[in-house]
Design an enzyme around this catalytic site. Sequence first.
Site: not given
Length: 391
Positions: A350, A373
């Site tokens: 992000g 992730g």
Amino acid sequence: MSWKTLDDMDMAGKTVLIRVDINVPVKDGVVTDTTRIDRIVPTVKDVLAAGGKPVLMAHFGRPKGQVVPELSLGQIVPALEAAFGQPVKFAAENFEAAAANLKDGEILLLENVRFFPEETKNDPEFAAKLAKLGDIYVNDAFSCAHRAHATTEAMARALPAAAGRLMAAELSALEAALGTPERPVVAVVGGAKVSTKLELLSNLIEKVDHLVIGGGMANTFLVAKGVEIGTSLAERDMADTARAILEKSETTGCTIHLPIDIVVAGEFATGAANETLPVDQCPADKMILDAGPATVEALKGVFAACKTLIWNGPLGAFEIEPFHKGTFDAALAAAALTAEGKLKTVAGGGDTVSALNKSGAAENFTYISTAGGAFLEWMEGKELPGVAALG
Ligand code: 3PG
Ligand code: MG
């Protein structure tokens, strides 16, 4: 591994439960980077075009199984409506009635699934309850695929399941760019916490030739090397682990790059008075907020010597000017090498995507993943539960 796609499903007249990731950055009630929202549009449009009724399931933040009003997905509805070009209904509660009343052509968004403690426990009963809301399950949340949660894992086993367009696109783009990457490979890993990325760093140094550590994480490594970092953000209790990673890198043939100069300020604030110093000269009352120009120059040299670059995490506090500069300049250098055909660049996460968009580097990157992730775990070669459950 193979999985079904939207093309394999007969969606006419069916309610299609779509797990999406709209965990987007929001400031003062406004979505500041719409990448994740923009990228789910093809799936939602294709479900509608096939006569399906899309019900979107998603999380926002980490409410830990409780109703946290600030983490309501209601605030994302306007951004979704802008992206889809049509109204989006929102069910804060009573999901059954909302799903049952959905008409052809309408889109429904359910409230933050992490308001229920069962979600992150991958509770099969909770998944079965949600599954009853529809006929088909679609997972379009590649960026949540590293989580074995009810809406990412258990639900895929409770209904006929397929990968959405974004999920399929992410997996094939990553495989194409990084399946057998051209060497040398450099990974840039930044962000605040070593503790959440420890295992990852330890695995990455077996896979890449150069590892650039930036942001707050770099501070922890500096502490490990005995460098004074003033009031900088760092996880001092992780210093031993950071030291172990530094030692391990010597045996795996991976070169670790830490900042050589730093931009320091007295406070974490936009426009804070700052100075650039050699890395070992941070005053006791100052904090490191960015990598300096000498560091960026060194990174440019590393990038130029590599064929593939993987990027997750900023080099500094890019969200507050002028501490964006290290991240932006390094990203633009990587983008320029990509434009010249000299470097393959893949980025995810992000914050990273938001920094790359703001700097203008994103348009020249080879591929931008919506995942942080999940992208890194994919890189490590780990099986992603959300993908595995579709197989
Ligand atoms: C993300 O933002 O990385 C994904 O939405 C997953 O969120 P999580 O790290 O809170 O599981
Ligand atoms: Mg995350």
